[in-house]
Design a protein around this motif. Structure first.
Motif, short mmCIF file in Angstrom:
data_model
loop_
_atom_site.label_atom_id
_atom_site.label_comp_id
_atom_site.label_asym_id
_atom_site.label_seq_id
_atom_site.Cartn_x
_atom_site.Cartn_y
_atom_site.Cartn_z
N ASP A 113 -9.04 4.14 -15.05
CA ASP A 113 -9.77 5.40 -14.38
C ASP A 113 -10.84 5.81 -15.23
OD1 ASP A 113 -11.04 7.54 -13.07
OD2 ASP A 113 -9.14 8.99 -13.43
N TYR A 114 -11.83 5.00 -15.45
CA TYR A 114 -12.84 5.13 -16.50
C TYR A 114 -13.75 6.54 -16.51
CZ TYR A 114 -12.69 0.27 -17.82
OH TYR A 114 -12.18 -1.16 -18.32
N ALA A 115 -13.96 7.02 -15.27
CA ALA A 115 -14.67 8.18 -14.99
C ALA A 115 -13.77 9.38 -15.78
CB ALA A 115 -14.88 8.54 -13.50
N ASN A 116 -12.45 9.25 -15.76
CA ASN A 116 -11.70 10.33 -16.33
C ASN A 116 -11.03 9.94 -17.48
OD1 ASN A 116 -11.94 12.78 -14.06
ND2 ASN A 116 -11.10 10.98 -12.98
N ARG A 117 -11.31 8.80 -18.10
CA ARG A 117 -11.00 8.14 -19.45
C ARG A 117 -9.25 8.23 -19.32
NH1 ARG A 117 -12.70 10.85 -23.92
NH2 ARG A 117 -12.34 8.95 -25.13
N ARG A 118 -8.68 7.44 -18.30
CA ARG A 118 -7.23 7.14 -18.31
C ARG A 118 -6.98 5.86 -17.94
NH1 ARG A 118 -5.69 11.83 -13.76
NH2 ARG A 118 -7.26 10.30 -12.48
N ARG A 119 -5.64 5.43 -18.64
CA ARG A 119 -5.38 4.15 -18.35
C ARG A 119 -3.87 4.17 -18.16
NH1 ARG A 119 -6.90 1.88 -24.32
NH2 ARG A 119 -5.96 3.37 -25.58
N ILE A 120 -3.44 3.52 -17.22
CA ILE A 120 -1.63 3.35 -16.94
C ILE A 120 -1.21 2.12 -17.00
CG2 ILE A 120 -0.87 3.46 -14.84
CD1 ILE A 120 -0.53 6.35 -14.57
N LYS A 121 -0.40 1.83 -17.94
CA LYS A 121 0.43 0.76 -17.90
C LYS A 121 1.81 0.78 -17.00
CE LYS A 121 1.10 1.35 -22.30
NZ LYS A 121 1.32 1.00 -23.70
N ILE A 122 2.10 -0.24 -16.14
CA ILE A 122 3.29 -0.13 -15.16
C ILE A 122 4.15 -1.50 -15.39
CG2 ILE A 122 4.02 0.17 -12.95
CD1 ILE A 122 1.78 1.61 -12.28
N TRP A 123 5.10 -1.56 -15.94
CA TRP A 123 6.01 -2.48 -15.86
C TRP A 123 6.91 -2.72 -14.66
CZ3 TRP A 123 4.97 0.70 -20.15
CH2 TRP A 123 4.33 -0.12 -21.23
N GLY A 124 7.25 -4.06 -14.33
CA GLY A 124 8.23 -4.06 -12.98
C GLY A 124 8.38 -5.49 -12.44
N ARG A 125 8.74 -5.60 -11.29
CA ARG A 125 8.91 -6.87 -10.62
C ARG A 125 7.94 -6.97 -9.36
NH1 ARG A 125 13.49 -10.00 -12.33
NH2 ARG A 125 14.43 -8.77 -14.02
N ALA A 126 7.38 -8.00 -8.96
CA ALA A 126 6.57 -8.07 -7.69
C ALA A 126 6.76 -9.05 -7.00
CB ALA A 126 5.23 -8.24 -8.38
N TRP A 127 6.60 -9.17 -5.73
CA TRP A 127 6.83 -10.09 -4.87
C TRP A 127 5.68 -10.22 -3.61
CZ3 TRP A 127 9.40 -5.83 -5.19
CH2 TRP A 127 9.94 -5.11 -4.17
N ILE A 128 5.62 -11.12 -3.02
CA ILE A 128 4.60 -11.31 -1.87
C ILE A 128 5.38 -11.03 -0.72
CG2 ILE A 128 2.98 -12.89 -0.59
CD1 ILE A 128 2.29 -12.25 -3.62
N SER A 129 4.72 -10.45 0.51
CA SER A 129 5.09 -9.97 1.76
C SER A 129 4.04 -10.45 2.62
CB SER A 129 5.50 -8.78 1.83
OG SER A 129 5.99 -8.57 3.12
N GLN A 130 4.47 -11.39 3.67
CA GLN A 130 3.68 -11.32 4.83
C GLN A 130 3.72 -11.03 5.87
OE1 GLN A 130 3.16 -15.99 4.48
NE2 GLN A 130 1.35 -15.60 3.09
N ASP A 131 5.11 -9.75 5.93
CA ASP A 131 5.59 -9.03 7.04
C ASP A 131 3.84 -8.29 7.79
OD1 ASP A 131 6.63 -7.44 8.97
OD2 ASP A 131 6.84 -5.82 7.28
N PRO A 132 3.68 -8.79 9.15
CA PRO A 132 2.49 -8.27 9.69
C PRO A 132 2.39 -6.74 9.63
CG PRO A 132 4.10 -9.36 11.20
CD PRO A 132 4.51 -9.78 9.90
N VAL A 133 3.36 -6.14 9.80
CA VAL A 133 3.53 -4.83 9.95
C VAL A 133 3.12 -4.04 8.76
CG1 VAL A 133 4.69 -2.59 10.53
CG2 VAL A 133 5.23 -4.63 12.04
N LEU A 134 3.78 -4.47 7.77
CA LEU A 134 3.56 -4.07 6.25
C LEU A 134 1.99 -4.38 6.00
CD1 LEU A 134 4.19 -2.79 3.62
CD2 LEU A 134 4.92 -5.23 2.98
N VAL A 135 1.56 -5.64 6.52
CA VAL A 135 0.06 -5.83 5.77
C VAL A 135 -0.77 -5.17 6.64
CG1 VAL A 135 -1.42 -7.61 6.29
CG2 VAL A 135 0.66 -8.36 5.40
N ALA A 136 -0.45 -5.09 7.95
CA ALA A 136 -1.49 -4.08 8.66
C ALA A 136 -1.56 -2.49 8.21
CB ALA A 136 -1.10 -3.91 10.07
N SER A 137 -0.33 -2.03 7.79
CA SER A 137 -0.35 -0.59 7.32
C SER A 137 -1.17 -0.30 5.91
CB SER A 137 1.17 -0.23 6.99
OG SER A 137 1.75 -0.89 5.85
#
Length: 204
Positions: A113-137
Motif C-alpha cells: 500500500d504505497y499511498a500509506n507506506r504499508r507492506r504486509i507479508k503473508i505465509w501460507g498454502r495456496a491452491w487453484i479452484s475452478q468452481d464456477p460459483v466461487l469464481v463468479a463470487s
C-alpha cells in the motif's frame, strides 16, 4: 508451542539474529506467539485498499518464482478468518504458478500500500479452484478482464513491516481525479477573475 514466526525465523535465521544483535527483540515477538495467524480488522482494511499483490511460489526442487496479481481495489477477498481468495485473470499462458502449486502448495503473498507506506507479508498454502460459483463470487464488476480461475490462500502467518524506505506513491487514476477537480476549480476562479477585471475596467 512453536511460534508462528518460525515460518520465517528458521534456526539459521535465529543464529544470524543472535550474531547481529536483534535476537532479543524477536525472542519477545516469539514469546507473544509470533506473527498473527488470522484475518483481523486491520488486515481486512488493508485488503480493501490493495489493487496489486505479488504471489511467490516454488517448485518441487525449491526454484522460486514470483508473479504479479492485480485487479480493482479489494480484489483479494476474505473467505473466512484463515482464508483469502481472488479471481485469477487470463495472463500470458505460462502457468508457472499453477505448475508450482501442483508440486508444492507453500506460497507467499506480498502486499504493498504505497499511498500509506504499508507492506504486509503473508505465509501460507495456496491452491487453484475452478468452481464456477466461487469464481463468479470473486469476479469484480465492471472490470475488463477474463477470469480463468480462482486462487485460494490459507494463512499460516502474517506480519506488517515498518515504513522505513517505502516510497510514497499515489495511484495515477486517483491523482487524475484530483487534478481534474483542481483544473475545473482553477478555470472557474479564472473566469470569475476575468469578469471582475472587466467590471472594474467598465467603471474605471
Amino acid at each position: 508451542m512453536t511460534p508462528s514466526s518460525d515460518v520465517a525465523f528458521t534456526p539459521i535465521v535465529k543464529s544470524i539474529q543472535s550474531e547481529r544483535g536483534s535476537r532479543e527483540y524477536y525472542a519477545k515477538v516469539e514469546a507473544r506467539g509470533g506473527f498473527r495467524t488470522e484475518v483481523t480488522e486491520d488486515l481486512t482494511e488493508l485488503l480493501s485498499k490493495v489493487n496489486t499483490a505479488y504471489l511467490a511460489t516454488s517448485n518441487s526442487v525449491g526454484q522460486p518464482y514470483a508473479q504479479h496479481r492485480g485487479g480493482p481495489k479489494g480484489f483479494i477477498r476474505m473467505i473466512d478468518d484463515k482464508t483469502l481468495a481472488f479471481a485469477d485473470f487470463v495472463g500470458n499462458y505460462q502457468y508457472v504458478t499453477i505448475g508450482n502449486l501442483a508440486e508444492n502448495p507453500k506460497a507467499f503473498l506480498f502486499l504493498m500500500d504505497y499511498a500509506n507506506r504499508r507492506r504486509i507479508k503473508i505465509w501460507g498454502r495456496a491452491w487453484i479452484s475452478q468452481d464456477p460459483v466461487l469464481v463468479a463470487s470473486l469476479t469484480p464488476k465492471d472490470y475488463r478482464a477474463r477470469v480463468e480461475q480462482a486462487i485460494l490462500f490459507e494463512i499460516e502467518a502474517w506480519d506488517i513491516n515498518c515504513k522505513q524506505h517505502i516510497p510514497r506513491l499515489l495511484d495515477a487514476t486517483e491523482v487524475e481525479v484530483i487534478v481534474n477537480e483542481l483544473s475545473l476549480r482553477i478555470a472557474e476562479l479564472e473566469a470569475q477573475n476575468a469578469s471582475l477585471r472587466a467590471l472594474i475596467a467598465q467603471k474605471g
